[in-house]
Design a protein around this motif. Structure first.
Motif, PDB file in Angstrom:
ATOM      1  N   UNK A  10       0.836  -1.204   0.000  1.00  0.00           N
ATOM      2  CA  UNK A  10       0.000   0.000   0.000  1.00  0.00           C
ATOM      3  C   UNK A  10       0.870   1.254   0.000  1.00  0.00           C
ATOM      4  N   UNK A  11       1.901   1.274   0.824  1.00  0.00           N
ATOM      5  CA  UNK A  11       2.794   2.440   0.889  1.00  0.00           C
ATOM      6  C   UNK A  11       3.540   2.608  -0.432  1.00  0.00           C
ATOM      7  N   UNK A  12       4.000   1.522  -1.018  1.00  0.00           N
ATOM      8  CA  UNK A  12       4.700   1.600  -2.301  1.00  0.00           C
ATOM      9  C   UNK A  12       3.765   2.102  -3.391  1.00  0.00           C
ATOM     10  N   UNK A  13       2.542   1.618  -3.426  1.00  0.00           N
ATOM     11  CA  UNK A  13       1.564   2.073  -4.418  1.00  0.00           C
ATOM     12  C   UNK A  13       1.294   3.567  -4.274  1.00  0.00           C
ATOM     13  N   UNK A  14       1.086   4.016  -3.051  1.00  0.00           N
ATOM     14  CA  UNK A  14       0.857   5.435  -2.804  1.00  0.00           C
ATOM     15  C   UNK A  14       2.071   6.265  -3.228  1.00  0.00           C
ATOM     16  N   UNK A  15       3.260   5.772  -2.940  1.00  0.00           N
ATOM     17  CA  UNK A  15       4.478   6.481  -3.310  1.00  0.00           C
ATOM     18  C   UNK A  15       4.620   6.610  -4.822  1.00  0.00           C
ATOM     19  N   UNK A  26       2.216   6.539  -7.019  1.00  0.00           N
ATOM     20  CA  UNK A  26       1.172   7.459  -7.483  1.00  0.00           C
ATOM     21  C   UNK A  26       1.593   8.907  -7.263  1.00  0.00           C
ATOM     22  N   UNK A  27       2.139   9.212  -6.101  1.00  0.00           N
ATOM     23  CA  UNK A  27       2.571  10.579  -5.817  1.00  0.00           C
ATOM     24  C   UNK A  27       3.741  11.006  -6.715  1.00  0.00           C
ATOM     25  N   UNK A  28       4.669  10.101  -6.963  1.00  0.00           N
ATOM     26  CA  UNK A  28       5.791  10.420  -7.843  1.00  0.00           C
ATOM     27  C   UNK A  28       5.297  10.617  -9.276  1.00  0.00           C
ATOM     28  N   UNK A  29       4.356   9.811  -9.715  1.00  0.00           N
ATOM     29  CA  UNK A  29       3.797   9.970 -11.060  1.00  0.00           C
ATOM     30  C   UNK A  29       3.064  11.303 -11.179  1.00  0.00           C
ATOM     31  N   UNK A  30       2.322  11.682 -10.147  1.00  0.00           N
ATOM     32  CA  UNK A  30       1.629  12.967 -10.155  1.00  0.00           C
ATOM     33  C   UNK A  30       2.632  14.118 -10.233  1.00  0.00           C
ATOM     34  N   UNK A  31       3.694  14.023  -9.462  1.00  0.00           N
ATOM     35  CA  UNK A  31       4.726  15.061  -9.499  1.00  0.00           C
ATOM     36  C   UNK A  31       5.398  15.118 -10.867  1.00  0.00           C
ATOM     37  N   UNK A  32       5.650  13.967 -11.461  1.00  0.00           N
ATOM     38  CA  UNK A  32       6.248  13.924 -12.790  1.00  0.00           C
ATOM     39  C   UNK A  32       5.340  14.595 -13.812  1.00  0.00           C
ATOM     40  N   UNK A  33       4.060  14.290 -13.765  1.00  0.00           N
ATOM     41  CA  UNK A  33       3.117  14.862 -14.734  1.00  0.00           C
ATOM     42  C   UNK A  33       2.989  16.369 -14.558  1.00  0.00           C
ATOM     43  N   UNK A  34       2.877  16.820 -13.321  1.00  0.00           N
ATOM     44  CA  UNK A  34       2.704  18.256 -13.090  1.00  0.00           C
ATOM     45  C   UNK A  34       3.981  19.053 -13.352  1.00  0.00           C
ATOM     46  N   UNK A  35       5.132  18.477 -13.090  1.00  0.00           N
ATOM     47  CA  UNK A  35       6.369  19.225 -13.297  1.00  0.00           C
ATOM     48  C   UNK A  35       6.808  19.222 -14.761  1.00  0.00           C
ATOM     49  N   UNK A  36       6.341  18.288 -15.547  1.00  0.00           N
ATOM     50  CA  UNK A  36       6.716  18.245 -16.959  1.00  0.00           C
ATOM     51  C   UNK A  36       5.735  18.958 -17.866  1.00  0.00           C
ATOM     52  N   UNK A  37       4.702  19.545 -17.290  1.00  0.00           N
ATOM     53  CA  UNK A  37       3.747  20.256 -18.133  1.00  0.00           C
ATOM     54  C   UNK A  37       4.385  21.556 -18.642  1.00  0.00           C
ATOM     55  N   UNK A  38       3.877  22.040 -19.750  1.00  0.00           N
ATOM     56  CA  UNK A  38       4.416  23.261 -20.342  1.00  0.00           C
ATOM     57  C   UNK A  38       3.970  24.464 -19.534  1.00  0.00           C
ATOM     58  N   UNK A  39       4.917  25.086 -18.874  1.00  0.00           N
ATOM     59  CA  UNK A  39       4.644  26.296 -18.100  1.00  0.00           C
ATOM     60  C   UNK A  39       5.415  27.438 -18.729  1.00  0.00           C
ATOM     61  N   UNK A  40       4.753  28.527 -18.957  1.00  0.00           N
ATOM     62  CA  UNK A  40       5.424  29.686 -19.528  1.00  0.00           C
ATOM     63  C   UNK A  40       5.602  30.729 -18.427  1.00  0.00           C
TER      64      UNK A  40
END
Length: 53
Positions: free
Chosen positions: A31-36, A38-52
């Motif tokens: 459960x902890x690994x799954x949550x981790x 998911x959180x890392x994937x969310x951070x990856x998606x949000x930090x790689x978005x195009x921000x101007x």
């Protein structure tokens, strides 16, 4: 190039945690690994978005 390296790091991290989850199949740890992951994937998606800035 940064996105490719970030994706590679994410995949390596997820594989490492996947191996840990398979070798030590404790339900709480899974459960902890799954949550981790998911959180890392969310951070990856949000930090790689195009921000101007």
């Amino acid at each position: 190039m940064n996105r490719i390296l970030a994706l590679f790091a994410f995949v390596v991290f997820a594989v490492f945690l996947g191996i840990l989850a398979v070798k030590v199949p404790s339900p709480d740890l899974v459960i902890v690994i799954t949550l981790t992951v998911i959180l890392v994937a969310y951070d990856f998606i949000t930090s790689c978005s195009d921000k101007k800035d």
